[in-house]
Design a protein around this motif. Structure first.
Motif, short mmCIF file in Angstrom:
data_model
loop_
_atom_site.label_atom_id
_atom_site.label_comp_id
_atom_site.label_asym_id
_atom_site.label_seq_id
_atom_site.Cartn_x
_atom_site.Cartn_y
_atom_site.Cartn_z
N ASN A 35 0.82 -1.34 -0.04
CA ASN A 35 0.11 0.15 0.08
C ASN A 35 0.79 1.28 0.10
O ASN A 35 0.41 2.16 -0.63
CB ASN A 35 -0.93 0.01 1.26
N ASP A 60 5.28 5.57 6.09
CA ASP A 60 5.64 6.05 4.82
C ASP A 60 5.60 7.47 4.53
O ASP A 60 4.89 8.17 5.32
CB ASP A 60 4.96 5.08 3.81
N CYS A 73 -11.11 3.45 4.16
CA CYS A 73 -10.08 2.38 3.72
C CYS A 73 -10.16 1.05 4.33
O CYS A 73 -9.78 0.14 3.71
CB CYS A 73 -8.52 3.15 3.80
N THR A 79 -11.53 0.71 -2.27
CA THR A 79 -9.84 0.83 -2.94
C THR A 79 -9.95 1.87 -3.94
O THR A 79 -11.15 2.28 -4.35
CB THR A 79 -9.90 -0.57 -3.82
N SER A 80 -9.00 2.66 -4.08
CA SER A 80 -9.06 3.82 -4.68
C SER A 80 -8.47 3.41 -6.11
O SER A 80 -8.04 4.26 -6.84
CB SER A 80 -8.05 4.95 -4.14
N LYS A 81 -8.11 2.04 -6.28
CA LYS A 81 -7.14 1.54 -7.42
C LYS A 81 -7.86 1.13 -8.77
O LYS A 81 -7.58 1.11 -9.75
CB LYS A 81 -6.28 0.77 -6.83
N PHE A 96 -5.56 -4.07 -5.35
CA PHE A 96 -6.65 -3.63 -6.23
C PHE A 96 -7.94 -4.20 -5.85
O PHE A 96 -9.16 -3.86 -6.02
CB PHE A 96 -6.59 -4.18 -7.48
N ARG A 97 -7.78 -5.21 -4.57
CA ARG A 97 -9.14 -5.81 -4.31
C ARG A 97 -9.76 -5.03 -3.29
O ARG A 97 -11.06 -5.34 -2.83
CB ARG A 97 -8.51 -7.27 -3.68
N GLY A 98 -8.83 -4.19 -2.54
CA GLY A 98 -9.80 -3.25 -1.25
C GLY A 98 -9.98 -4.37 -0.27
O GLY A 98 -11.10 -4.11 0.47
N LEU A 101 -7.05 -3.96 4.03
CA LEU A 101 -7.01 -3.36 5.44
C LEU A 101 -8.16 -3.77 6.22
O LEU A 101 -8.34 -3.75 7.41
CB LEU A 101 -7.10 -1.68 4.98
N THR A 144 1.62 8.28 5.84
CA THR A 144 0.82 7.48 6.58
C THR A 144 1.51 6.53 7.27
O THR A 144 2.62 6.29 7.21
CB THR A 144 0.01 6.52 5.47
#
Ligand code: ADP
Ligand code: MG
Length: 626
Positions: A35, A60, A73, A79-81, A96-98, A101, A144
């Motif tokens: 992430n 990060d 999240c 997911t934002s992806k 990509f699956r969200g 988290l 983050t």
């Protein structure tokens, strides 16, 4: 009767999903680091306590999250992806699956602090087993910071299933390595129980490999690159001498994502074939770039298995690129085992009637008798100093390089190399020690035979030790192979056919390669699935036929044996058998002749079955003994 189907409550659904995504602390490390990379971080720090049971913290400097995203999240499939189904086919991100988290939050105590560059205040979110405990604005650094505490606090079965801290931490290291290698432009730090384990600065891939696996990797790495329409390949393989007894450093990445693939793994192993004993594994760090549309990363929830549309082509590309890489470093035999075409006759022989095959193992053959040598092909160490130095400056210096010696020997003659009158200072010291102990003969130390198995010689850099039976095996093999490429091998008929029951697949594979097998000298009939061998290569001892056939079948079953490889399998068996009774004559001419002849072979560091022929003991190693 009333309806009985109900939707699972979120926290139950999340826990079930967590079972797939989070197997152990290392899974959390993987997901969170990925992430951070997806968030564009250039610096990622990990703080672990008790192999991740007590704490996994990751900090990060990526793009951070808005207050709403910081809450969102943790939702499942948040997911934002990806926004559209099509996005799935052009994935550039790791996640990509969200799911990650949401899964982690279902089974741990999580604190998130995050801030975007543009925001003055960040957000702090606390979640325990999917329950939101607290959310508030907070002063924090850009980026983050996740703290995952008490993993599996509400799943005792999982907690109990965890292995010792050592084992769990080893898994974390594994995940860490898999992610820091492709992202060598990102700085990483890993701290375990207040002890810094890694501190990696951005730099080229080679440096990252050396920083992770140790300094001595530096001169063991051979670059591999290949650019095709299907795949771009880049990375390194370890030289054969760096091979290990365990599958240690074997890394495959596709689009910078680590994956496991037995088939491609085999492609690398095949490139190393004839260079390594079967029990040793080469190291490799290979990076494939393919069009994301050509792969399916969806086959496995933690995504270490990947389906490739063009897997067969990629197999061949990997194998030939690795071989080429090794070849450039003068490590592979130049014999072309890869030819897919028929064994073509040299042009000069076109139109001639094929001659009766002539390959024989002459039991009295002694390659070290000068008079036995074909003129101009090789000579003894002594006579070679007088003229034809062609092979010396290639073969010998290459051997020295392969054996780890520097290139200062490029132009040295054999006589010089075997000369003990070196001015090297360490050697002078060594000699004075030897003189003191009164060993007069040591002064004239030339190459000599040790234990009936080895030839030992000194070079300014130290000692070279040759396993001479294997050296002889290599010479026999080369001779057989040279003959085989030109003519089919002679066959001897058996009075009583040998029988062997094959599986359907084995039978198909055998038939598929029947041309090569009969060229090698096999004749056979089928009785159902029983292979009845009526003719065998003339030079093959009857007692070794069935084990040889077993070896061939073993490789045929993998479905990737080409003609050259079948020939190799058989011929190396023959060479091995033929070398068993070989004894070297104990005189300087014979021994020097042996060495010259060995260096004439393209590949003289390993026997055809991949066993080491030459080893070195450097002066440093010698001095360390005292
Ligand atoms: P996925 O990675 O599959 O999208 P995750 O559950 O791992 O799913 O993460 C959900 C979302 O949370 C991500 O899509 C991303 O928008 C956000 N996110 C997670 N970690 C970070 C991070 N370190 N920095 C910024 N955003 C993050
Ligand atoms: Mg993710």
């Amino acid at each position: 009767m009333s309806d009985i189907i109900r939707l699972l409550p979120d926290h139950v659904a999340n826990q079930i999903a967590a079972g797939e995504v989070v197997q152990r602390p290392a899974s959390v490390v993987k997901e969170l680091v990925e992430n951070s990379i997806d968030a564009g971080a250039t610096k990622i720090e990990l703080y672990i306590k008790d192999a991740g049971r007590t704490l996994i913290q990751i900090i990060d400097n990526g793009k951070g999250m808005s207050p709403l995203d910081a809450r969102m999240c943790f939702e499942r499939h948040a997911t934002s992806k990806i926004a559209h189904a099509e996005d799935l086919f052009a994935l550039k991100t790791k996640g990509f699956r969200g799911e990650a988290l949401a899964s982690v939050a279902a089974i741990a105590h999580v604190t998130l602090q995050t801030r975007r560059a543009a925001d003055e205040l960040g957000t702090k979110v606390q979640i325990e087993g999917t329950e939101l405990v607290n959310q508030e604005p907070v002063q924090c650094a850009e980026g983050t910071n996740f703290e995952i505490r008490n993993l599996f606090f509400n799943v005792p079965a999982r907690r109990n299933f965890l292995k010792s801290d050592n084992v769990e931490f080893k898994h974390i290291i594994d995940e860490f390595e898999r992610v820091v290698l492709p992202h060598h432009d990102i700085a990483f730090r890993l701290v375990h129980n207040d002890q810094e384990i890694y501190h990696l600065v951005p730099g080229p891939l080679r440096k990252r490999i050396v920083d992770v696996f140790g300094k001595n990797f530096n001169d063991r790495l051979v670059p591999v690159t290949e650019q095709t329409d299907i795949v771009a390949l880049d990375g390194f393989v370890g030289k054969p001498e760096a091979a290990k007894k365990t599958r240690g450093e074997q890394f495959l990445f596709v689009n910078n994502r680590f994956f496991k693939d037995a088939y491609f793994n085999h492609a690398v192993a095949a490139a190393f074939e004839h260079l390594l004993p079967s029990k040793l594994f080469p190291s490799y760090f290979l990076f494939l770039e393919v069009d994301p549309k050509q792969i399916d990363v969806n086959v496995h929830p933690t995504k270490t298995e990947i389906k490739f549309e063009e897997d067969k082509a990629i197999y061949s590309i990997i194998r030939s690129a690795v071989r080429l890489g090794l070849g450039k470093f003068n490590i592979t035999p130049t014999l072309d085992f890869d030819r897919e075409s028929e064994f073509d006759l040299p042009l000069s022989m076109a139109g001639q009637t094929p001659v009766v095959p002539e390959i024989r193992v002459n039991k009295d053959y002694n390659p070290f008798h000068v008079q036995n040598t074909r003129e101009g092909q090789f000579s003894t160490g002594k006579s070679s100093s007088g003229g034809s130095s062609g092979f010396k400056s290639n073969g010998f210096s290459a051997a020295l390089n392969n054996a780890g010696f520097g290139s200062q020997f490029q132009s040295a003659s054999l006589d010089e190399l075997w000369n003990t009158e070196s001015v090297n200072q360490e050697q002078e010291e060594e000699k004075s020690i030897q003189t003191q102990i009164g060993a007069e003969s040591v002064k004239s130390l030339g190459p000599f035979i040790l234990k009936g198995s080895f030839v030992v010689g000194s070079v300014p850099e130290g000692l070279l030790v040759f396993h001479y039976r294997r050296g002889y095996e290599r010479m026999l093999y080369d001779e057989l192979m040279r003959g085989f490429i030109v003519n089919p091998l002679a066959s001897q008929q058996l009075i009583f056919p040998m029988e062997k029951k094959l599986s359907k697949q084995e039978q198909l594979a055998w038939n598929e390669h029947e041309k090569t097998l009969s060229r090698i000298g096999f004749n056979w009939n089928w009785e159902g699935q029983e292979l009845q061998i009526s003719g065998i290569p003339e030079i093959l001892d009857e007692s070794t036929v069935l084990s040889c056939v077993d070896k061939i079948l073993e490789q045929l079953q993998m479905g990737i044996l080409d003609k050259g490889e079948i020939a190799h399998t058989v011929l190396s068996q023959i060479a091995f058998a033929g070398s068993m009774s070989f004894k070297i004559q104990d005189n300087q001419d014979a021994i020097s002749g042996f060495i010259s002849r060995l260096f004439e072979a393209e590949e003289h560091t390993f026997s055809p079955s991949g066993k080491r022929i030459i080893a070195q003991i450097t002066n440093e190693e010698l001095f360390q003994l005292f």
